[in-house]
Structure formats: structure tokens, C-alpha cells
Scaffold this active site. Structure first.
Site, PDB file in Angstrom:
ATOM      1  N   SER A 237     -18.164  28.624  -3.528  1.00 37.56           N
ATOM      2  CA  SER A 237     -19.044  29.475  -4.564  1.00 37.56           C
ATOM      3  C   SER A 237     -20.660  28.887  -4.038  1.00 37.56           C
ATOM      4  CB  SER A 237     -18.133  29.175  -5.223  1.00 37.56           C
ATOM      5  OG  SER A 237     -19.115  29.364  -6.613  1.00 37.56           O
TER       6      SER A 237
ATOM      7  N   TYR B 211     -15.392  23.402 -12.828  1.00 42.77           N
ATOM      8  CA  TYR B 211     -15.431  25.218 -11.211  1.00 42.77           C
ATOM      9  C   TYR B 211     -16.899  24.106 -10.520  1.00 42.77           C
ATOM     10  CZ  TYR B 211     -15.755  29.566  -9.482  1.00 42.77           C
ATOM     11  OH  TYR B 211     -15.376  29.967  -8.297  1.00 42.77           O
TER      12      TYR B 211
END
Length: 253
Positions: free
Chosen positions: A143, A156
Site C-alpha cells: 500500500s 495499518y
């Protein structure tokens, strides 16, 4: 257009295969000729997907936060298909989204268990099988959050940064043994996770219009492409699907 990657006879394990990127990735690998092991906590969902995909797919209930379950899933896959050629570490969560001062420590830790420990557990479970067979490909869903701090995403971002480091470490330690280690940073994808992000309203990512998100079959097609030699220049790092050159190579433009 991107070249066709023929994976006939190869076996692929996909974690988080019950929906979104994982489910579409399973469909793409079946189309490419591969055997597919679908791993997820949602047994009913992967049973249904396996039935859709046919005899070359198997559904295995698995929580990636538990190493023993991943080890058993790898063994089950080897028993069924004879080996493992590709491992896709796709399982990941982002909920609950919250600022650090408000975060529930236990819930924060559960995200690390899945997104970071789960990535290591998958690598650790599959490496002995791949090394014994002379090599394989291990791809982790990365990501932009791996390298960018995003408000409300401390769990995250931290987990994705750690997963990127593990991809780099895997390349350093195992490339000489035929292990191809890569990460795919897909950008924002139209999945349930994006709905959770939008509902949080915390940061600019939550404000992105829905029609800007790419469809889940785009990263799925990229993952198949990454199993071919054209992706070798990117070994040991992340490939960004935001890159127009990558989209062209995959055949998405």
C-alpha cells in the site's frame, strides 16, 4: 498490451480470498491455468467461490494470525496439488480506524496480528516447500500507506511498512534460492475496505469519490503478470499500480 502469463499446472495460495482483491485474483489465476487454494476465515464464502471455480480450486478455512493454521493450509494444498509455486499474501484489515489517542490497544494489536504477523507466518509456512522445489513467487499486497503516514491509520500504516520490509528481507535472504519476492501497491480499490475507509471520514482518503477507485480485477491481473519474467526488474520491492507504465505492461491501458 501485457503479455499472457501461462501458469498451467502451477499452484497458487491466496489468503483473504473470500472477497475483493482476493476473490478476483483467484478467478484470474484459474483463467491462467493454475490450481488455486482459497484461504479465508469465512468458510462459507470460499466454499462458494471454490464451487464457482471448479475442480482446480480448494477452499481452506484459515486465520492468518495463527501460524499453525497457515502451516496446515500449506500442507493441505501440497497434499491436494503436489506443491506450491505462488503465495499471495492478500489478507488484511483496516477497521477500526481511529486516531492513536483514541485507539483500543487490543483492536490495534489484532490488525498487526493479521497485516504484519500474518504476512510473516505465510512466508514462513511456504518457504520450506518452495525451497525444496527449487523456488517460487511470494507476493504481498502492499500500500502507499507503507511509506506515507495517514491520519487514523497508525495500525495499518505500521503494518504495511513492516510488510514492505519483510518483502525486502525475503529478497535479500532467499533470492539465491529461487524465491521471487515482490509487493503490489494497488492504490485505492473498490472493495469493502474502501467502504470502511469512507465511513470513517477521518482523512483525505476517505473523501475520494467512489468512481475514482479502480476495480478489484485490475490488481488481480497485475498479480498474475507479476508471476512472469517481465516483473523480475522489480524483485525485492513494491510495484505501484498507480504507475501508468505498469498499467500498460499489465494490459490495463
Amino acid at each position: 498490451m501485457g503479455g499472457i502469463v501461462d501458469l498451467a499446472g502451477q499452484t497458487v495460495i491466496i489468503t483473504g480470498a473470500s472477497r475483493g482483491i482476493g476473490a478476483d485474483t483467484a478467478r484470474e489465476f484459474i483463467t491462467s491455468g493454475a490450481n488455486v487454494a482459497l484461504l479465508a476465515r469465512s468458510k462459507n464464502a470460499i466454499d462458494g467461490l471454490a464451487a464457482e471455480l471448479g475442480d482446480n480450486a480448494i477452499a481452506i478455512e484459515c486465520d492468518v494470525a495463527e501460524f499453525d493454521q497457515l502451516k496446515t493450509a500449506v500442507d493441505t494444498t501440497v497434499d491436494r496439488f503436489g506443491g506450491v509455486d505462488v503465495f499471495i499474501g492478500n489478507a488484511g484489515v483496516i477497521d477500526p480506524i481511529s486516531r492513536m489517542a483514541d485507539a483500543d490497544p487490543n483492536e490495534w494489536g489484532k490488525v498487526i496480528d493479521i497485516n504484519l504477523k500474518g504476512v510473516f507466518y505465510g512466508m514462513r509456512a511456504v518457504l520450506p516447500v518452495m525451497k525444496a522445489n527449487g523456488g517460487g513467487t511470494i507476493i504481498t499486497i502492499s500500500s502507499g500507506a507503507a511509506t506515507n503516514a495517514i491520519e487514523g491509520w497508525s495500525h495499518y500504516c505500521s503494518s504495511k511498512a513492516g510488510a514492505l520490509m519483510m518483502t525486502q528481507m525475503l529478497h535479500k535472504e532467499e533470492a539465491e534460492n529461487g524465491i521471487r519476492a515482490l509487493g503490489l501497491s494497488p492504490g485505492t480499490v473498490a472493495t469493502q475496505m474502501q467502504r470502511e475507509i469512507a465511513a470513517s471520514g477521518i482523512n483525505p482518503v476517505s473523501q475520494i469519490p467512489w468512481d475514482v477507485h479502480i476495480p478489484a480485477d485490475w490488481p488481480a491481473k497485475a498479480l498474475v503478470w507479476m508471476c512472469g519474467a517481465d516483473a523480475d526488474p522489480f524483485l525485492g520491492g513494491d510495484i505501484s499500480l498507480r504507475d501508468e507504465n505498469i498499467r500498460h505492461a499489465v494490459g490495463l491501458v
